[in-house]
Design an enzyme around this catalytic site. Sequence first.
Site, PDB file in Angstrom:
ATOM      1  N   ILE A  90      58.999  51.233  13.341  1.00  0.00           N
ATOM      2  CA  ILE A  90      60.342  51.297  12.745  1.00  0.00           C
ATOM      3  C   ILE A  90      61.275  51.062  13.936  1.00  0.00           C
ATOM      4  O   ILE A  90      61.075  51.645  15.010  1.00  0.00           O
ATOM      5  CB  ILE A  90      60.585  52.665  12.048  1.00  0.00           C
ATOM      6  CG1 ILE A  90      62.001  52.787  11.468  1.00  0.00           C
ATOM      7  CG2 ILE A  90      60.336  53.837  12.968  1.00  0.00           C
ATOM      8  CD1 ILE A  90      62.202  54.063  10.607  1.00  0.00           C
ATOM      9  N   SER A  91      62.260  50.178  13.783  1.00  0.00           N
ATOM     10  CA  SER A  91      63.107  49.810  14.921  1.00  0.00           C
ATOM     11  C   SER A  91      63.932  50.991  15.429  1.00  0.00           C
ATOM     12  O   SER A  91      64.183  51.960  14.704  1.00  0.00           O
ATOM     13  CB  SER A  91      64.056  48.673  14.531  1.00  0.00           C
ATOM     14  OG  SER A  91      63.339  47.591  13.991  1.00  0.00           O
ATOM     15  N   GLN A  92      64.393  50.830  16.682  1.00  0.00           N
ATOM     16  CA  GLN A  92      65.261  51.839  17.296  1.00  0.00           C
ATOM     17  C   GLN A  92      66.581  51.895  16.524  1.00  0.00           C
ATOM     18  O   GLN A  92      67.147  50.843  16.198  1.00  0.00           O
ATOM     19  CB  GLN A  92      65.505  51.417  18.748  1.00  0.00           C
ATOM     20  CG  GLN A  92      66.311  52.390  19.552  1.00  0.00           C
ATOM     21  CD  GLN A  92      66.710  51.810  20.898  1.00  0.00           C
ATOM     22  OE1 GLN A  92      66.357  50.664  21.230  1.00  0.00           O
ATOM     23  NE2 GLN A  92      67.455  52.572  21.657  1.00  0.00           N
TER      24      GLN A  92
END
Length: 241
Positions: A90-92
């Site tokens: 899951i992206s930052q």
Amino acid sequence: MRDYFVLGAFLYFCCSFSVQAGEYDVLRHKMVEEVLADVAAEVSYSGGSTLHSDVVAAMQKVERHLFVPASQTSNAYLNRPLPIGYGQTISQPLIVAMMTDLMQVKDGDKILEIGTGSGYQAAILAEIAKSVYSIEIIRPLGKQAAKRLKSLGYNNVEVRVGDGYYGWPEASPFDAIIVTAAASHVPPPLLKQLKPGGRMLIPLGMHFMTQYLMLVEKQMDGSVISRQILPVRFVPFTREH
Ligand code: SAH
């Protein structure tokens, strides 16, 4: 006596539940503060020192702890990418916020996302846009994200399992397109499905090498202007064979 015990147990349950729910709210608030501080520090890249209020509201609202595996819920509000299984992440939050901001999403917009992953970025977009179409190449991730988004009430998001390289022609054209995996080039079908005047955000570069987040703008006459925004690190864009 027994009644008191039951009442006591009930109150304990309610209190511990609300404390926990409240704790997540506090942590999410802190995460958004951190994201805003980072955006201000990254002004040379983003060109703006703050985020649009719609983006801040969406980041404040969407419960990131519901988009990560149980083993990661205690890390959900750290400003970091997290593993979601199948070698994906899951992206930052900072990157999610910056990309959403750079897309300049408006409330009537139709958006295409390539790389559904957990569904978190799709949920953030769905808070602002009219509709979101999202494609995920790893079947179990796509299925899980679709179920999660439905159960959270996001009826304006459609998830499809497949190779996002070809986009979603039946739903095109899109006001904006976001690719959340690093590709070697801009897929021509995606450019074709972008409206004139539309924006695409896509990380370009090979795995383990420097990748750059690119902002690709399609002009009203169909010509394209691309600009490097900032160095990033995304999982690779893979292809179906
Ligand atoms: N937007 C996601 C981030 C997921 S990471 C989130 O908010 O959680 C990137 C995702 O892109 C991975 O799940 C990966 O499987 C997917 N992906 C990679 N190549 C793809 C392709 N060709 N088509 C669709 N999805 C792809």
